[in-house]
Design a protein around this motif. Structure first.
Motif, PDB file in Angstrom:
ATOM      1  N   PHE A   1      22.735  38.357  35.206  1.00 20.82           N
ATOM      2  CA  PHE A   1      24.093  38.414  34.655  1.00 20.82           C
ATOM      3  C   PHE A   1      24.977  39.158  35.647  1.00 20.82           C
ATOM      4  CE2 PHE A   1      21.922  37.383  30.759  1.00 20.82           C
ATOM      5  CZ  PHE A   1      22.878  36.763  29.958  1.00 20.82           C
ATOM      6  N   ARG A   2      26.184  38.658  35.847  1.00 18.89           N
ATOM      7  CA  ARG A   2      27.127  39.308  36.753  1.00 18.89           C
ATOM      8  C   ARG A   2      28.546  39.169  36.199  1.00 18.89           C
ATOM      9  NH1 ARG A   2      22.910  40.616  38.461  1.00 18.89           N
ATOM     10  NH2 ARG A   2      22.159  40.703  40.624  1.00 18.89           N
ATOM     11  N   PRO A   3      29.416  40.150  36.500  1.00 23.79           N
ATOM     12  CA  PRO A   3      30.828  39.966  36.162  1.00 23.79           C
ATOM     13  C   PRO A   3      31.443  38.894  37.049  1.00 23.79           C
ATOM     14  CG  PRO A   3      30.505  41.979  37.421  1.00 23.79           C
ATOM     15  CD  PRO A   3      29.138  41.456  37.102  1.00 23.79           C
ATOM     16  N   GLY A   4      32.441  38.224  36.517  1.00 20.31           N
ATOM     17  CA  GLY A   4      33.101  37.186  37.288  1.00 20.31           C
ATOM     18  C   GLY A   4      34.090  37.740  38.286  1.00 20.31           C
ATOM     19  N   ARG A   5      34.576  36.867  39.146  1.00 25.34           N
ATOM     20  CA  ARG A   5      35.611  37.224  40.102  1.00 25.34           C
ATOM     21  C   ARG A   5      36.984  36.883  39.513  1.00 25.34           C
ATOM     22  NH1 ARG A   5      32.981  35.179  45.831  1.00 25.34           N
ATOM     23  NH2 ARG A   5      33.038  33.144  44.813  1.00 25.34           N
ATOM     24  N   GLY A   6      37.997  37.451  40.093  1.00 18.33           N
ATOM     25  CA  GLY A   6      39.342  37.237  39.588  1.00 18.33           C
ATOM     26  C   GLY A   6      39.789  38.404  38.734  1.00 18.33           C
ATOM     27  N   GLU A   7      41.073  38.432  38.431  1.00 22.15           N
ATOM     28  CA  GLU A   7      41.645  39.550  37.679  1.00 22.15           C
ATOM     29  C   GLU A   7      40.960  39.775  36.348  1.00 22.15           C
ATOM     30  OE1 GLU A   7      45.885  40.166  36.926  1.00 22.15           O
ATOM     31  OE2 GLU A   7      46.235  39.329  38.933  1.00 22.15           O
ATOM     32  N   ARG A   8      40.646  38.704  35.676  1.00 20.39           N
ATOM     33  CA  ARG A   8      40.035  38.792  34.338  1.00 20.39           C
ATOM     34  C   ARG A   8      38.597  38.278  34.344  1.00 20.39           C
ATOM     35  NH1 ARG A   8      45.002  37.137  34.346  1.00 20.39           N
ATOM     36  NH2 ARG A   8      44.399  34.930  34.317  1.00 20.39           N
ATOM     37  N   GLY A   9      37.985  38.224  35.530  1.00 19.95           N
ATOM     38  CA  GLY A   9      36.613  37.731  35.619  1.00 19.95           C
ATOM     39  C   GLY A   9      36.483  36.274  35.283  1.00 19.95           C
ATOM     40  N   GLU A  10      37.558  35.512  35.518  1.00 24.85           N
ATOM     41  CA  GLU A  10      37.577  34.112  35.065  1.00 24.85           C
ATOM     42  C   GLU A  10      36.901  33.142  36.023  1.00 24.85           C
ATOM     43  OE1 GLU A  10      41.704  34.824  37.021  1.00 24.85           O
ATOM     44  OE2 GLU A  10      40.090  35.968  36.043  1.00 24.85           O
ATOM     45  N   PHE A  11      36.507  33.627  37.235  1.00 27.15           N
ATOM     46  CA  PHE A  11      35.858  32.763  38.212  1.00 27.15           C
ATOM     47  C   PHE A  11      34.385  33.160  38.363  1.00 27.15           C
ATOM     48  CE2 PHE A  11      40.346  32.998  39.681  1.00 27.15           C
ATOM     49  CZ  PHE A  11      40.689  31.673  39.386  1.00 27.15           C
ATOM     50  N   PRO A  12      33.508  32.199  38.661  1.00 27.50           N
ATOM     51  CA  PRO A  12      32.084  32.527  38.815  1.00 27.50           C
ATOM     52  C   PRO A  12      31.854  33.591  39.878  1.00 27.50           C
ATOM     53  CG  PRO A  12      32.411  30.140  38.737  1.00 27.50           C
ATOM     54  CD  PRO A  12      33.774  30.757  38.833  1.00 27.50           C
TER      55      PRO A  12
END
Length: 567
Positions: free
Chosen positions: A148-159
């Motif tokens: 499990f990993r946090p997403g990329r982007g301001e709101r974690g919206e990218f893989p």
């Protein structure tokens, strides 16, 4: 039920020429039959192959002359990927039978002098596995067993990175918390139903070591390791960047073939060696080179690893010889045997691969399937070439794995209705790729119409994948008494292989263009992939892949074994 003791009695090898001086090394030269259990034989009439069907057909496999069975996953599973999404590694899928039936099969196979190799799936579990369900509920210890990993982007919206699934689409799926708020992403290098395990987690390592012991204690002789090259990922999970993402991609990738994976297999080897006789492992490892493959076969790691280049090779003598030569040289450096395979449950059957124009380059499944719309296969030619390739493979040093149905000359079933396809590749590719169902169609045993004895004649259910209406001449019954049939050729090849080839040294023999030839003791194997007949060496022809031809010559697209020194 009580656990069986580690020192389970094992069968005495039926074929005493197999490493008489070291019977524990049976795996070095074994001929192993791959049982795709859903499609082998249906014992209860529900249209799906099962343990009961396999038990009933053990005499057929013993008569064929193989030394062992490799059974594709038979564990409880939602079947999102035909059992490679495992929900419980210590049980049996109810559609296939029970644990008691599995134990009976192992005992009956041993009584028939057949060893049993199971499939283990350590790269990922099913999303229905209790571990993953607990992880989805927010348990952090359970999440640590997966990636499990946090997403990329301001709101974690990218893989978290740019990795793609081998089945098409992204390799990441985002989950939500108990309030429905989007949260972390989990990795799945295959289907979203197959979350990747985190092999840096000690609980994961302990669990699989216990699973190995569970089945070894029940008499299983070894495991084929699914995605053996995928367990360890590059730290930090960096982007892969632009690269060829073919269906059989062996290009370097941060998800594959990381050096840390070898530590895992050293620990597994110690477990296998603790049994008497020792158990064995064979790796499914798609890696860039034969040298990288040999790293899995060092003396303290795995025993065997499939040499997959024949799955991608055209029927051209120069390609076949180059592959065999490179593979044998690479494994010789670690004192391991080569492990040859022409077809399996993931690729287009080689009868059909050989039935079209042969390119001057290696191919993958995607490239092969793209030709379906542009070139009609000449299946008679494909069978002819497949028979010749078999004689080459069974004459080479090492072990050979035979995929169920190839002994009948089965082709790929290329035209399965869309509503009957079940391989996740079909849907995840946006229906652009047909997937692997065409090589998984249930076997024909007897009769002139589906289900060809795959299920009982009065079974209410159709086979889980549709069988062609023209397979009557390919059934076991139709070929059983015909020594010139493909089934007859397989039986005779396996018999002669044990008698005159296995213990003999190997050497290449000079031969004309578009042929290859090599010697095993006093026997030479010749293969002609060209359009002209060639002269065979003087001696007795032990076996031909095709019955026609003048004495002393080898017709196009055929092979022969010649005893060059007459006793």
């Amino acid at each position: 039920m009580p656990e069986r003791h580690h020192n389970v009695a094992q069968p005495t090898p039926a074929h005493t020429s197999l490493h008489d001086q070291d019977p524990d090394a049976w795996w070095r030269t074994a001929a192993v039959y791959q049982v795709y259990i859903r499609s082998f034989a249906d014992g209860d009439g529900d249209g799906i192959g099962d343990i009961a069907g396999l038990r009933a057909r053990l005499p057929y496999l013993a008569e064929l002359g193989v030394d062992a069975l490799w059974i594709n996953p038979w564990y409880p599973s939602p079947q999102a990927d035909a059992g490679y999404d495992v929900a419980d590694y210590r049980g049996i899928e109810p559609t296939y039978g029970t644990l008691a039936e599995a134990e009976a099969l192992i005992d009956e196979a041993h009584a028939a002098n057949l060893r049993v190799i199971l499939d283990i799936v350590p790269n990922h579990t099913s999303s229905a596995h209790r571990w993953f369900q607990t992880a989805l509920a927010g348990d952090q210890a359970a999440r640590a067993r997966y990636i499990f990993r946090p997403g990329r982007g301001e709101r974690g919206e990218f893989p978290p990175n740019d990795w793609h699934s081998q089945f098409g689409g992204p390799a990441w799926t985002r989950v939500s918390d108990s309030y429905g708020t989007p949260g972390e992403w989990y990795l799945h290098l295959f289907a979203p139903d197959q979350p990747d395990l985190n092999w840096e987690n000690g609980e994961v390592r302990d669990e699989f070591e216990d699973v190995l012991r569970f089945w070894f204690d029940r008499g299983v002789d070894g495991f084929r390791i699914d995605v053996a090259h995928g367990l360890s990922k590059t730290p930090g999970l960096p982007d892969a960047g632009l690269r060829d993402r073919g269906a059989l991609d062996t290009a370097a990738h941060p998800a594959w073939d990381h050096d840390d994976v070898h530590e895992i297999y050293r620990s597994w080897r110690k477990i296998a060696d603790s049994y008497a006789p020792p158990r064995i492992f064979v790796a499914e490892s798609w890696v860039p080179t034969s040298e990288r493959l040999a790293r899995y076969l060092r003396p303290d790691e795995l025993h065997l690893a499939f040499q997959f280049d024949f799955l991608q090779a055209p029927f051209r003598a120069d390609h076949l010889r180059a592959i065999a030569d490179e593979a044998m040289n690479a494994v010789a450096d670690v004192s391991a045997p080569s492990t040859w395979v022409l077809s399996n449950h993931d690729v287009v059957r080689h009868v059909t691969r050989y039935a079209r124009t042969q390119p001057d380059h290696l191919v993958d499944r995607v490239w092969e399937q793209q030709r379906w719309a542009t070139e009609t296969p000449d299946l008679e030619l494909g069978v002819r070439r497949a028979r010749a390739a078999l004689m080459m493979v069974l004459a080479l040093p090492g072990s050979a794995y035979l995929y169920q149905g190839e002994e009948l000359g089965l082709p790929e079933v290329e035209h399965i209705p869309s509503d009957r396809r079940q391989d996740p590749v079909f849907e995840q590719s946006g229906r652009a790729l047909p997937g692997r169902d065409g090589c998984r169609v249930p076997l024909p045993w007897v009769g002139s119409a589906p289900s060809y004895g795959f299920s009982a004649a009065d079974a209410a259910a159709e086979p889980w994948l549709p069988q062609p209406g023209d397979w009557g001449p390919l059934t076991v019954a139709a070929q059983d008494q015909d020594p010139a049939s493909t089934l007859g050729l397989y039986r005779e090849c396996l018999r002669l292989r044990r008698q005159v080839l296995l213990s003999k040294p190997f050497a290449w023999v000079d031969s004309p263009k578009e042929t290859l030839a090599f010697r095993r003791g006093d026997v030479e194997c010749w293969l002609n992939s060209g359009a002209e007949v060639v002269r065979l060496p003087a001696g007795n022809v032990l076996l031909r892949s095709t019955p026609e031809g003048e004495d002393g010559v080898l017709p196009p697209n055929s092979a022969a074994w010649v005893m060059t020194v007459v006793p």
